[in-house]
Design a protein around this motif. Structure first.
Motif, short mmCIF file in Angstrom:
data_model
loop_
_atom_site.label_atom_id
_atom_site.label_comp_id
_atom_site.label_asym_id
_atom_site.label_seq_id
_atom_site.Cartn_x
_atom_site.Cartn_y
_atom_site.Cartn_z
N ILE A 47 61.99 52.56 74.47
CA ILE A 47 63.28 52.50 75.14
C ILE A 47 63.54 51.13 75.72
O ILE A 47 64.69 50.66 75.78
CB ILE A 47 63.39 53.59 76.23
N ALA A 48 62.49 50.43 76.16
CA ALA A 48 62.67 49.07 76.67
C ALA A 48 63.11 48.12 75.57
O ALA A 48 63.85 47.17 75.81
CB ALA A 48 61.37 48.58 77.30
N LYS A 49 62.68 48.40 74.34
CA LYS A 49 63.03 47.55 73.20
C LYS A 49 64.45 47.79 72.73
O LYS A 49 65.13 46.86 72.25
CB LYS A 49 62.04 47.81 72.06
N HIS A 50 64.94 49.04 72.85
CA HIS A 50 66.28 49.40 72.35
C HIS A 50 67.16 49.91 73.49
O HIS A 50 67.87 50.92 73.34
CB HIS A 50 66.17 50.46 71.27
N ALA A 51 67.12 49.25 74.61
CA ALA A 51 67.84 49.72 75.80
C ALA A 51 69.34 49.76 75.59
O ALA A 51 70.00 50.77 75.88
CB ALA A 51 67.49 48.86 77.00
N TRP A 52 69.92 48.67 75.09
CA TRP A 52 71.37 48.61 74.93
C TRP A 52 71.86 49.64 73.91
O TRP A 52 72.92 50.25 74.11
CB TRP A 52 71.79 47.20 74.49
N LEU A 53 71.11 49.85 72.86
CA LEU A 53 71.50 50.84 71.87
C LEU A 53 71.56 52.24 72.48
O LEU A 53 72.51 53.01 72.24
CB LEU A 53 70.51 50.82 70.70
N ALA A 54 70.55 52.60 73.28
CA ALA A 54 70.52 53.91 73.92
C ALA A 54 71.70 54.07 74.88
O ALA A 54 72.34 55.14 74.92
CB ALA A 54 69.21 54.09 74.67
N ILE A 55 72.02 53.04 75.65
CA ILE A 55 73.12 53.12 76.61
C ILE A 55 74.45 53.30 75.90
O ILE A 55 75.28 54.14 76.27
CB ILE A 55 73.14 51.86 77.49
N ILE A 56 74.69 52.52 74.85
CA ILE A 56 75.96 52.59 74.12
C ILE A 56 76.15 53.96 73.48
O ILE A 56 77.23 54.57 73.55
CB ILE A 56 76.03 51.47 73.07
N ILE A 57 75.10 54.47 72.84
CA ILE A 57 75.20 55.79 72.20
C ILE A 57 75.51 56.87 73.23
O ILE A 57 76.38 57.73 73.01
CB ILE A 57 73.89 56.11 71.44
N CYS A 58 74.83 56.84 74.36
CA CYS A 58 75.06 57.85 75.40
C CYS A 58 76.47 57.78 75.96
O CYS A 58 77.11 58.81 76.21
CB CYS A 58 74.03 57.70 76.52
N LEU A 59 76.97 56.55 76.15
CA LEU A 59 78.32 56.40 76.69
C LEU A 59 79.37 56.90 75.69
O LEU A 59 80.37 57.53 76.09
CB LEU A 59 78.57 54.94 77.04
N ILE A 60 79.17 56.63 74.41
CA ILE A 60 80.13 57.10 73.40
C ILE A 60 80.14 58.63 73.35
O ILE A 60 81.21 59.26 73.35
CB ILE A 60 79.77 56.52 72.01
N ILE A 61 78.96 59.24 73.33
CA ILE A 61 78.88 60.70 73.25
C ILE A 61 79.50 61.35 74.49
O ILE A 61 80.29 62.30 74.40
CB ILE A 61 77.42 61.15 73.09
N SER A 62 79.18 60.83 75.65
CA SER A 62 79.71 61.43 76.88
C SER A 62 81.22 61.21 77.01
O SER A 62 81.92 62.07 77.56
CB SER A 62 78.98 60.86 78.10
N SER A 63 81.73 60.10 76.49
CA SER A 63 83.18 59.86 76.53
C SER A 63 83.91 60.85 75.65
O SER A 63 84.95 61.43 76.05
CB SER A 63 83.49 58.43 76.08
#
Length: 982
Positions: A47-63
């Protein structure tokens, strides 16, 4: 203040504050747990390596999920709180099937009372009541797509059109007789009046009736104040002029009914719109100096239930703001204590509150996508998830700070953001997983008990907790990695500056042995002695024999108090509990209970297989069935008999007597010649004359009571025969205001119905969907508690592998559940599905603090030896549990208390239950359990052989690592501790 921000139930019940290094070095603990820890360690690097990817995916799904929620309309089911398998569900479906064969029928009511709380039988009040009736019949329209016209009620009504005629006829007769005209053919009396030979009952329309000829009134008229007889007084001075017109002295409430079957040109939405128009006109826009009008319909009930859910949403913002403020304060206090304060901590504190809401939105949107309806009770889930799920973020923040401090003091070559995040995940991941599983299992059990509405709540909360765990491991972990990268960079800059200073001063120190030292936190230095001193005084007080014995006695009193409260718990639920406290329906319910229910509680009996009534034996059995329903009585009251019954066969018999009579008009005009009514044994029924009876002007209102079908054995293709029908009968009794008494009455009805299975009969009561809770709720409650307890005990045993801790935690859960139910009873909260759902959800985390205390106390006895004093064990235990428990309790109470601003029974129940759970958890964990554990230790010491204490073996001096290897279960240990020293 180790773990001061994290709630103890979010701390690992297995590993406490132990670092992963301890597990790797000693290779202790269950293999399953070691495997889980390894997976979380690997996840930290990923997760430290792909932090931005995880954040963007979660924000899109929750939106996208938020958009889905906003586009989904709330829909409530009036039977949603009826228990699974309850007979009332089938009865309600039978009721719906009879009246809505082609669509939703119109079924609306107007309840009219005087604003001055006086009598509605006064001429001016009766006159305005008739005006209200005329306006409703002639001015509120419904569009018919087939005819292309807007039709009024009088135009589209086919059945039950004359259901309000008794009110009109009473008023007409009153006007005629009050003008001084003497007419012996007009008798307006209660309960049955007569207008020109046609009888009608006032019981379904007039409530709160007081009569002139009541014995109590006569006694008041015939006795003076000093008890002397006043019979010699002129009788004309004692007689009210109105009593010459009618025996009705006063009427407190008049009810108008509007019923119509669904027409082919209507839609269900149009029917609901017509009913809501009735509500809007007479409750919002109709201005009267005399009348107060209450509207009632199923559409209105559903709208009020929806409004009850919607009004909670704005207060979610209040709860979120309170939680953010609390989060920022606690996180910054912890950062000051650890000397790691910076602006990024505020971002982490706010996002800690936002993460559970994003998870909740995703879970609810997934449910709605799968076709689950948006029930109003689901609106409480964001509050629950926010108050419970935010603690996982707090724990991660705390662990990051602990790891950061450890890395500063003992730097490593491989130190990186990924390494720190892996340490955090390995430490707190199992803890968060344990809490997630315990809460999910509690909701899982709750979703299979009670009622559909509670299933929705438990399922929604279960999915929300699971998504909260996923978002915690992805979105929030990624955010912490990004923020941690800035902190890591700041540490590297400070380290480089220190190295430059060392190089300039030519100090020869190996680079990898140079720690990054900083000035100690003044806040830490100021608060640690205070905390340590307070903890020391508390442990000393708790280990005093008089104190812990007194606490144990107080605990027994608490149990007795709770158990007695449970025995007094009232079982009750009505749809009104789901309304906002400012809803007019609540006032209406009070009026119904006061005036209508004790006087005329109506049973509607549907006869689905009447059979061939031309058979005298069949007709006789049907009449026996009706007679038995009329004569039901019990401690709750009794039936009105034939007087309060509407049974079309009796009018049909009268019709047959007069049908074809050559002198029919004279028979009706002759007031001294009463219409002969045959006894039940002599009644006859002719199928071919039924259609004429239903079309006769005097009896056409019976069309709504019967359903016809094409005749099966007839040569006439237009011939019809009786398919099914219903009859109504009324009951009265002062005790019917009590919920349980109405339940007894409903059971008496069903007992009679079950004696006549050949008629396929079903009895319906408007409160039946709630009355069945009386028998189901106690069973559902103890089964839910037991099932949840077993599931959580299994989870705790898998992760803890310690029977002592599991036993203490399980007993504590039972004690806390008893306390919640018992105190709620004393708090005047009824046992209903909402209370049970709140309790099931609270069980999910009531296990954690007691289990944490017992676990750490047990670990202290291993770490310090079996001969260690209780004060030492308690100090070791409370140093990890006490402060986090109190701070977590504060944050949870502040969050859920935002629901106190909502004028809703459901919100009030959840606040009371959650606050009770938090208080009792802390009371058990910090007061009761320590006292009980110390008492058990004292008893154990007293039972030892004499002189055993003097023979205490001297333990060889070993280092801390050797102690850990000798321990059966590894004690709490960390290479860096900021725990207050005692």
């Amino acid at each position: 203040m180790d773990g001061s921000i994290a709630r103890p139930r979010r701390q690992s019940l297995l590993i406490g504050q132990r670092s992963l290094d301890v597990y790797n070095e000693v290779d202790q603990g269950p293999k399953f747990v070691r495997w889980i820890i390894g997976k979380f360690r690997n996840w930290g690097f990923l997760i430290a390596k792909h932090a931005w990817l995880a954040i963007i995916i979660c924000l899109i799904i929750s939106s996208l999920a938020m958009v889905k929620i906003l586009l989904t309309k709330q829909a409530n089911d009036i039977t949603g709180y009826t228990p699974y398998g309850a007979r009332a569900k089938d009865e309600y479906l039978e009721y719906q099937r009879f009246f809505s064969s082609s669509g939703l029928p119109i079924a609306a009511y107007l309840f009219i009372v005087a604003k001055d709380e006086g009598s509605m039988s006064r001429p001016d009040y009766l006159d305005e009541t008739i005006q209200v009736l005329n306006f409703a019949l002639n001015n509120i329209t419904m569009y018919d797509s087939i005819s292309g016209k807007n039709e009024t009620f009088n135009q589209f009504c086919q059945s039950f059109c004359q259901i309000n005629e008794p009110v009109r006829q009473f008023y007409n007769g009153y006007q005629i007789l009050s003008d001084g005209e003497q007419n012996t053919r007009i008798k307006i009396q209660y309960p049955v009046s007569d207008m020109f030979g046609r009888q009608f009952s006032l019981q379904p329309n007039f409530f709160g009736v007081e009569l002139f000829d009541q014995p109590d009134d006569a006694a008041k008229l015939l006795d003076s104040a000093d008890g002397d007889s006043v019979l010699e007084l002129n009788a004309t001075r004692l007689v009210d002029p109105v009593s010459k017109i009618t025996n009705v002295k006063s009427v407190k409430m008049i009810t108008l009914q509007f019923r119509a079957e669904h027409k082919a040109g209507w839609t269900d939405a149009q029917v609901k719109k017509w009913e809501m128009s009735l509500v809007d006109i007479f409750e919002q826009r109709y201005n009267s100096k005399r009348l107060k009008i209450y509207a009632y319909s199923q559409s209105y009930v559903e709208e009020e239930m929806v409004r009850g859910g919607i009004i909670m949403i704005p207060y979610l913002v209040v709860g979120f703001a309170i939680m953010c403020l609390c989060s920022c304060v606690l996180v910054m206090i912890r950062a000051l204590y650890m000397h790691q304060e910076n602006g990024y901590k505020v971002i982490l504190a706010i996002m800690a509150c936002l993460t559970p809401l994003l998870a909740c939105a995703t879970a609810l949107a997934l449910m709605f996508t799968c076709g689950v309806r948006f029930a109003s009770i689901l609106c409480v889930i964001p509050f629950l998830v926010l108050s419970i799920g935010v603690d996982s973020s707090y724990l991660m923040i705390h662990e990051w700070q602990r790891v950061t401090k450890h890395m500063r003091e003992t730097p490593r070559k491989k130190d990186s953001v990924g390494h720190r995040m892996s340490e955090v995940m390995a430490e707190v991941g199992p803890a968060i997983l344990i809490s997630c599983l315990t809460n999910m299992f509690a909701d899982f059990v709750g979703s299979f008990t009670s009622s559909p509405e509670i299933t929705l709540l438990c399922t929604g909360n279960m999915l929300s907790m699971w998504f909260a765990f996923i978002y915690q491991m992805t979105f929030y972990a990624g955010l912490m990695s990004i923020v941690g990268g800035y902190e890591f960079g700041s540490d590297e800059i400070d380290k480089n500056r220190m190295e430059i200073n060392i190089a300039e001063n030519r100090v020869n120190i190996a680079r990898h042995h140079r720690p990054l030292t900083r000035q100690p936190s003044k806040f830490h230095e100021a608060t640690q002695p205070i905390i340590s001193d307070s903890l020391q005084k508390y442990t000393h007080l708790m280990t005093t024999p008089l104190v812990f014995v007194s606490i144990c006695l107080a605990y027994l009193a608490y149990l007795a108090f709770s158990v007695y409260g449970i025995t007094q718990l009232n079982i009750n639920l009505t749809a009104q509990k789901l309304f906002a406290l400012d809803s007019p329906l609540l006032e209406l319910d009070d009026l119904r209970i006061k005036y209508q229910v004790p006087v005329y509680s109506m049973a509607t009996v549907f006869v689905n297989t009447p059979g061939k009534l031309e058979d005298p034996a069949r007709l006789k059995r049907l009449n026996e069935f009706v007679r038995e329903m009329e004569s039901i009585n019990g401690t709750w009251g009794e039936g009105w008999g034939e007087l309060g019954t509407k049974y079309f066969i009796r009018d049909y018999d009268v019709f047959q007597q007069s049908f074809g009579s050559e002198d029919e008009d004279e028979d009706f005009m002759d007031e001294d010649k009463p219409v002969t009514v045959h006894s039940d044994d002599k009644m006859t029924y002719r199928e071919d004359e039924l259609k004429y009876f239903l079309k006769w002007p005097e009896y056409d209102f019976w069309q709504g009571f019967v359903k016809l079908r094409n005749a099966t054995n007839s040569t006439d293709p237009e011939a019809e025969e009786l398919d099914r029908f219903f009859f109504t009968t009324g009951y009265h009794g002062e005790k019917l205001t009590v919920w349980t008494e109405r339940g007894e009455m409903l059971r008496a009805w069903r007992k009679v119905v079950d004696k006549y299975p050949d008629f396929g009969a079903s009895v319906y009561h408007e409160d039946g969907v709630y009355l069945d809770l009386i028998d189901n709720m106690p069973t559902d409650t103890w089964q839910s508690v037991l099932g949840t307890l077993v599931c959580m005990a299994l989870v705790c045993f898998v992760f803890l592998n310690n029977l002592f801790t599991v036993a203490i935690a399980s007993l504590s859960v039972l004690s806390i559940c008893a306390g919640i139910l018992g105190i709620l009873s004393w708090w005047h909260v009824d046992l209903d599905p909402i209370t049970m759902a709140a309790m099931i959800i609270s069980i999910g985390f009531s296990v954690d603090i007691p289990a944490h205390v017992s676990y750490h106390y047990y670990q202290a006895s291993i770490q310090e030896g079996p001969m260690s004093p209780p004060s030492s064990r308690l100090a070791n235990c409370l140093s990890s549990v006490a402060f986090p428990a109190l701070q977590a309790a504060l944050s949870t109470i502040l969050c859920v208390c935002s629901l106190l601003f909502v004028n809703l029974y459901m919100a009030e129940v959840f606040v009371k239950t959650m606050v009770l759970c938090v208080v009792l958890c802390n009371l058990h964990g910090l007061v009761f359990l320590p006292a009980i554990l110390i008492l058990l230790d004292s008893i154990r010491w007293a039972c030892r052989p004499k002189g055993a204490a003097a023979q205490r073996p001297k333990l060889p001096k070993t280092n801390s690592r050797q102690k850990q290897k000798n321990a059966k279960v590894q004690p709490e240990k960390s290479s860096v501790t900021d725990r207050p020293e005692v």
